[in-house]
Scaffold this motif. Structure first.
Motif, PDB file in Angstrom:
ATOM      1  N   VAL A   1     -53.268  36.111  64.404  1.00 16.21           N
ATOM      2  CA  VAL A   1     -52.556  35.893  65.670  1.00 16.21           C
ATOM      3  C   VAL A   1     -51.703  37.124  65.965  1.00 16.21           C
ATOM      4  CG1 VAL A   1     -52.511  33.376  65.708  1.00 16.21           C
ATOM      5  CG2 VAL A   1     -50.734  34.616  64.486  1.00 16.21           C
ATOM      6  N   GLY A   2     -51.391  37.276  67.277  1.00 19.39           N
ATOM      7  CA  GLY A   2     -50.622  38.463  67.675  1.00 19.39           C
ATOM      8  C   GLY A   2     -51.525  39.525  68.301  1.00 19.39           C
ATOM      9  N   ARG A   3     -52.822  39.224  68.472  1.00 16.99           N
ATOM     10  CA  ARG A   3     -53.752  40.203  69.052  1.00 16.99           C
ATOM     11  C   ARG A   3     -53.382  40.537  70.484  1.00 16.99           C
ATOM     12  NH1 ARG A   3     -58.324  39.448  65.702  1.00 16.99           N
ATOM     13  NH2 ARG A   3     -58.186  37.435  64.775  1.00 16.99           N
ATOM     14  N   SER A   4     -52.778  39.588  71.201  1.00 18.83           N
ATOM     15  CA  SER A   4     -52.450  39.830  72.614  1.00 18.83           C
ATOM     16  C   SER A   4     -51.410  40.944  72.737  1.00 18.83           C
ATOM     17  CB  SER A   4     -51.936  38.540  73.255  1.00 18.83           C
ATOM     18  OG  SER A   4     -50.852  38.025  72.493  1.00 18.83           O
ATOM     19  N   GLN A   5     -50.729  41.246  71.637  1.00 16.34           N
ATOM     20  CA  GLN A   5     -49.735  42.327  71.678  1.00 16.34           C
ATOM     21  C   GLN A   5     -50.226  43.566  70.923  1.00 16.34           C
ATOM     22  OE1 GLN A   5     -47.072  39.796  69.665  1.00 16.34           O
ATOM     23  NE2 GLN A   5     -47.471  38.323  71.324  1.00 16.34           N
ATOM     24  N   LEU A   6     -51.445  43.500  70.375  1.00 14.75           N
ATOM     25  CA  LEU A   6     -51.896  44.563  69.477  1.00 14.75           C
ATOM     26  C   LEU A   6     -51.972  45.926  70.173  1.00 14.75           C
ATOM     27  CD1 LEU A   6     -52.871  45.562  66.783  1.00 14.75           C
ATOM     28  CD2 LEU A   6     -55.179  44.716  67.339  1.00 14.75           C
ATOM     29  N   LEU A   7     -52.564  45.977  71.359  1.00 14.92           N
ATOM     30  CA  LEU A   7     -52.725  47.286  72.007  1.00 14.92           C
ATOM     31  C   LEU A   7     -51.373  47.908  72.316  1.00 14.92           C
ATOM     32  CD1 LEU A   7     -55.131  49.089  72.832  1.00 14.92           C
ATOM     33  CD2 LEU A   7     -54.612  48.451  75.195  1.00 14.92           C
ATOM     34  N   ASP A   8     -50.412  47.094  72.743  1.00 16.11           N
ATOM     35  CA  ASP A   8     -49.053  47.623  73.009  1.00 16.11           C
ATOM     36  C   ASP A   8     -48.468  48.212  71.726  1.00 16.11           C
ATOM     37  OD1 ASP A   8     -48.189  44.895  75.287  1.00 16.11           O
ATOM     38  OD2 ASP A   8     -49.376  46.735  75.533  1.00 16.11           O
ATOM     39  N   GLU A   9     -48.685  47.515  70.621  1.00 13.85           N
ATOM     40  CA  GLU A   9     -48.165  48.004  69.336  1.00 13.85           C
ATOM     41  C   GLU A   9     -48.823  49.327  68.971  1.00 13.85           C
ATOM     42  OE1 GLU A   9     -45.863  48.356  66.154  1.00 13.85           O
ATOM     43  OE2 GLU A   9     -45.660  46.812  67.717  1.00 13.85           O
ATOM     44  N   ILE A  10     -50.139  49.441  69.222  1.00 16.29           N
ATOM     45  CA  ILE A  10     -50.856  50.691  68.932  1.00 16.29           C
ATOM     46  C   ILE A  10     -50.303  51.831  69.794  1.00 16.29           C
ATOM     47  CG2 ILE A  10     -53.091  51.857  69.206  1.00 16.29           C
ATOM     48  CD1 ILE A  10     -54.410  49.178  68.367  1.00 16.29           C
ATOM     49  N   ILE A  11     -50.131  51.557  71.085  1.00 19.08           N
ATOM     50  CA  ILE A  11     -49.613  52.591  72.001  1.00 19.08           C
ATOM     51  C   ILE A  11     -48.215  53.026  71.553  1.00 19.08           C
ATOM     52  CG2 ILE A  11     -48.815  52.973  74.378  1.00 19.08           C
ATOM     53  CD1 ILE A  11     -51.197  51.128  75.242  1.00 19.08           C
ATOM     54  N   ALA A  12     -47.376  52.066  71.147  1.00 23.44           N
ATOM     55  CA  ALA A  12     -46.013  52.399  70.684  1.00 23.44           C
ATOM     56  C   ALA A  12     -46.074  53.271  69.426  1.00 23.44           C
ATOM     57  CB  ALA A  12     -45.242  51.109  70.406  1.00 23.44           C
ATOM     58  N   ARG A  13     -46.979  52.917  68.495  1.00 23.49           N
ATOM     59  CA  ARG A  13     -47.093  53.702  67.265  1.00 23.49           C
ATOM     60  C   ARG A  13     -47.572  55.128  67.554  1.00 23.49           C
ATOM     61  NH1 ARG A  13     -47.179  50.663  62.447  1.00 23.49           N
ATOM     62  NH2 ARG A  13     -47.266  52.721  61.499  1.00 23.49           N
ATOM     63  N   LEU A  14     -48.507  55.248  68.479  1.00 24.01           N
ATOM     64  CA  LEU A  14     -49.026  56.586  68.829  1.00 24.01           C
ATOM     65  C   LEU A  14     -47.923  57.422  69.489  1.00 24.01           C
ATOM     66  CD1 LEU A  14     -52.541  55.593  70.226  1.00 24.01           C
ATOM     67  CD2 LEU A  14     -52.076  56.830  68.093  1.00 24.01           C
TER      68      LEU A  14
ATOM     69  N   LEU B   1     -46.924  58.581  59.538  1.00 22.84           N
ATOM     70  CA  LEU B   1     -47.285  57.191  59.853  1.00 22.84           C
ATOM     71  C   LEU B   1     -46.928  56.287  58.686  1.00 22.84           C
ATOM     72  CD1 LEU B   1     -50.811  57.446  61.569  1.00 22.84           C
ATOM     73  CD2 LEU B   1     -48.719  56.469  62.540  1.00 22.84           C
ATOM     74  N   ARG B   2     -46.259  55.144  58.929  1.00 21.47           N
ATOM     75  CA  ARG B   2     -45.887  54.236  57.833  1.00 21.47           C
ATOM     76  C   ARG B   2     -46.775  53.000  57.888  1.00 21.47           C
ATOM     77  NH1 ARG B   2     -43.114  53.618  62.133  1.00 21.47           N
ATOM     78  NH2 ARG B   2     -42.637  51.574  63.022  1.00 21.47           N
ATOM     79  N   GLN B   3     -46.962  52.397  56.711  1.00 20.35           N
ATOM     80  CA  GLN B   3     -47.755  51.164  56.682  1.00 20.35           C
ATOM     81  C   GLN B   3     -46.885  50.011  57.137  1.00 20.35           C
ATOM     82  OE1 GLN B   3     -48.545  53.298  53.761  1.00 20.35           O
ATOM     83  NE2 GLN B   3     -50.246  53.871  55.104  1.00 20.35           N
ATOM     84  N   GLU B   4     -47.411  49.184  58.009  1.00 15.02           N
ATOM     85  CA  GLU B   4     -46.645  48.042  58.491  1.00 15.02           C
ATOM     86  C   GLU B   4     -47.563  46.829  58.568  1.00 15.02           C
ATOM     87  OE1 GLU B   4     -42.899  47.846  61.622  1.00 15.02           O
ATOM     88  OE2 GLU B   4     -44.607  49.170  61.979  1.00 15.02           O
ATOM     89  N   ARG B   5     -47.062  45.697  58.080  1.00 14.52           N
ATOM     90  CA  ARG B   5     -47.887  44.486  58.090  1.00 14.52           C
ATOM     91  C   ARG B   5     -47.158  43.409  58.876  1.00 14.52           C
ATOM     92  NH1 ARG B   5     -49.374  40.057  53.857  1.00 14.52           N
ATOM     93  NH2 ARG B   5     -51.459  39.489  54.543  1.00 14.52           N
ATOM     94  N   PHE B   6     -47.776  42.997  59.963  1.00  9.28           N
ATOM     95  CA  PHE B   6     -47.188  41.909  60.770  1.00  9.28           C
ATOM     96  C   PHE B   6     -47.959  40.640  60.431  1.00  9.28           C
ATOM     97  CE2 PHE B   6     -44.488  44.206  63.567  1.00  9.28           C
ATOM     98  CZ  PHE B   6     -45.089  45.429  63.822  1.00  9.28           C
ATOM     99  N   VAL B   7     -47.331  39.700  59.778  1.00 11.88           N
ATOM    100  CA  VAL B   7     -47.979  38.394  59.593  1.00 11.88           C
ATOM    101  C   VAL B   7     -47.080  37.389  60.266  1.00 11.88           C
ATOM    102  CG1 VAL B   7     -48.690  36.651  57.927  1.00 11.88           C
ATOM    103  CG2 VAL B   7     -49.209  39.041  57.519  1.00 11.88           C
ATOM    104  N   VAL B   8     -47.636  36.741  61.280  1.00 13.33           N
ATOM    105  CA  VAL B   8     -46.812  35.810  62.069  1.00 13.33           C
ATOM    106  C   VAL B   8     -46.582  34.544  61.258  1.00 13.33           C
ATOM    107  CG1 VAL B   8     -46.737  34.464  64.187  1.00 13.33           C
ATOM    108  CG2 VAL B   8     -47.674  36.775  64.214  1.00 13.33           C
ATOM    109  N   GLU B   9     -45.317  34.183  61.060  1.00 14.42           N
ATOM    110  CA  GLU B   9     -44.962  33.012  60.253  1.00 14.42           C
ATOM    111  C   GLU B   9     -45.588  31.755  60.850  1.00 14.42           C
ATOM    112  OE1 GLU B   9     -43.775  35.784  58.143  1.00 14.42           O
ATOM    113  OE2 GLU B   9     -43.928  33.688  57.509  1.00 14.42           O
ATOM    114  N   THR B  10     -45.930  30.812  60.014  1.00 12.08           N
ATOM    115  CA  THR B  10     -46.676  29.628  60.483  1.00 12.08           C
ATOM    116  C   THR B  10     -45.869  28.791  61.461  1.00 12.08           C
ATOM    117  OG1 THR B  10     -45.980  28.632  58.436  1.00 12.08           O
ATOM    118  CG2 THR B  10     -48.264  29.375  58.555  1.00 12.08           C
TER     119      THR B  10
END
Ligand code: SF4
Length: 452
Positions: free
Chosen positions: A101-114, A125-134
């Motif tokens: 979950v969270g794909r609807s925001q994925l492209l925005d996150e990619i653009i922000a990281r770039l 570039l740092r490793q980041e893991r987004f896991v949306v809490e249940t």
């Protein structure tokens, strides 16, 4: 020129049709945002993998692909989404990891990281893991994606639900995808209309567990619209050529009522992929499946009552813990009796956190391999039988791709893989629905000729 147009965006989906749908939608979003979409084996600035965890092998392939992306361009932003990244921390294999979950925001996150990486004093570039809490509401409602899943093929996948409330004892998907949540019918219809307008002749409905479609609102109002109502609405879309269901379970869907209405839809394909997994009741219980041999047999009989020529295919897991030679033979005999036109064969794969992971009597890999070979041999025999009994009959084939000999490849409405010999050069285009006569079998393909 907008800076993003130079940024190469590559992506790959491993696993199921739902994964491919999600990636097709993301690619459409990326293209709309001005990224240059390139192939996954090209050198790119961004790589996105939509991962799968259905078997240990699928997980291994995901990690292998992430390493390959890193090798293709060590400077690239590597992103992993999907079931494997939901359940496993991929560490330095990717720079950004989101689960299911969270794909609807994925492209925005990619653009922000770039953008961050472009900044003059940018950190590596740092490793980041987004896991949306249940408890996050995103787990309780269907997550709409802004892109449209324009597929590369002639057939487009159309996601209608996500997640599953069942707990089949071998299944990691249900753990990764979360509870069942359905997409609003109006959103499905709108996307279907866009796909048909873009000349996708066939739409394949997909999800984690299609049997759960509409469960969210039907638990409050059992009379509210369900899967068959959605199918009837889709069937009315002008210009749609074919409607196909991806995998379903017999239990909970196949009934006289459902089949009567399904058989009444001219665009609904007479093909059902009914997931069985085992033909032995002892193993079905251990798998915590809702079907028994008897209920499955009844479902197949009901389908054939309304659609005698329907193609029925299935999934079988061989080598489940505790499966004896007798149990396996029961499954082989049952598959023969059901006369499946296609069998997808899987060797049991222990998945962490599933009930079957700790079950006693785990079988040796050699036994699984040997049983898979025998099931594959039966599957081929039955596939040949399905074609042989249809020879001389008429069908339609959606022309998907041509080959170097000018022949066109596609599927009949009952899902026989077909090769169509054109009656004259250049007469056929991709996406054409061809009226054909089935002439002969060539291995597991039916050779067909265009008929008047
Ligand atoms: S129905 Fe069973 S196999 Fe299918 S997703 Fe749900 S738990 Fe997994």
């Amino acid at each position: 020129m907008d800076k993003k147009e130079q940024i190469k965006f590559a992506s790959l989906a491993l696993g199921c049709k739902t994964n491919q749908y999600e990636l097709d939608a993301l690619n459409d979003e990326a293209a709309a945002a001005g990224f240059q979409t390139v192939a996954a084996d090209d050198v790119a600035d961004v790589y996105v993998l939509n991962s799968c965890t259905v078997t240990a092998e699928a997980g291994r392939k995901c990690r292998q692909m992430l390493r390959r992306f890193r090798k293709q361009n060590p400077e690239a932003l590597i992103v992993c989404s999907g079931c494997h990244s939901e359940l496993y921390d991929l560490g330095s294999l990717c720079d950004l990891s989101i689960g299911t979950v969270g794909r609807s925001q994925l492209l925005d996150e990619i653009i922000a990281r770039l953008a961050e990486a472009e900044a003059p004093d940018a950190e590596p570039l740092r490793q980041e893991r987004f896991v949306v809490e249940t408890e996050n509401p995103l787990w309780r409602q269907y997550e709409e994606l802004s892109g449209t899943a324009y597929a590369e093929e002639t057939r487009a996948y159309l996601k209608i639900q996500d997640g599953c409330d069942n707990r089949c004892s071998y299944c990691a998907t249900t753990l990764a995808r979360g509870p069942a949540r359905s997409r609003r019918p109006e959103a499905i219809i709108r996307e279907a209309e866009r796909l048909v307008a873009a000349n996708y002749g066939e739409l394949v409905l997909t999800g984690t567990n299609l049997n759960s479609y509409a469960c969210d609102w039907q638990r409050h109002d059992p009379e509210s619209p369900g899967l068959i109502d959605l199918l009837e609405e889709l069937n009315r879309i002008p210009g749609l050529i074919r409607l196909r269901l991806s995998s379903i379970d017999a239990a909970g869907i196949i009934s006289d009522e459902f089949m009567k209405r399904y058989a009444g839809m001219e665009r609904a394909c007479p093909h059902f992929h009914l997931s069985l997994q085992s033909g032995c009741n002892k193993i079905l219980r251990a798998m915590r499946r809702r079907d028994t041999r008897e209920s499955f047999r009844m479902a197949v009989q009901t389908i054939r009552k309304y659609l005698p020529k329907a193609g029925i295919s299935t999934d079988i897991i061989v080598g489940f813990p505790g499966e004896t030679e007798e149990d396996f033979q029961e499954t082989m005999d049952f598959c023969e009796e059901m006369n499946f036109m296609r069998i997808h064969v899987f060797r049991f794969s222990r998945r962490e956190d599933t009930a079957a992971y700790d079950m006693p009597d785990q079988l040796h890999g050699d036994i699984k391999r040997e049983r898979a070979e025998r099931m594959h041999a039966l599957a081929e025999q039955l596939a040949h039988r399905a074609i042989d009994k249809s020879l001389g009959e008429s069908r339609s084939v959606l022309a998907e791709r041509d080959d170097e000999l000018g022949r066109w490849h596609g599927y009949t409405e009952d899902y026989l893989p077909a090769i169509v010999l054109p009656d004259k050069v250049g007469a056929i285009s991709r996406g054409d629905l061809l009226k054909v006569r089935l002439c002969e079998r060539c291995d597991s393909f039916v050779i067909a000729r265009v008929s008047d």
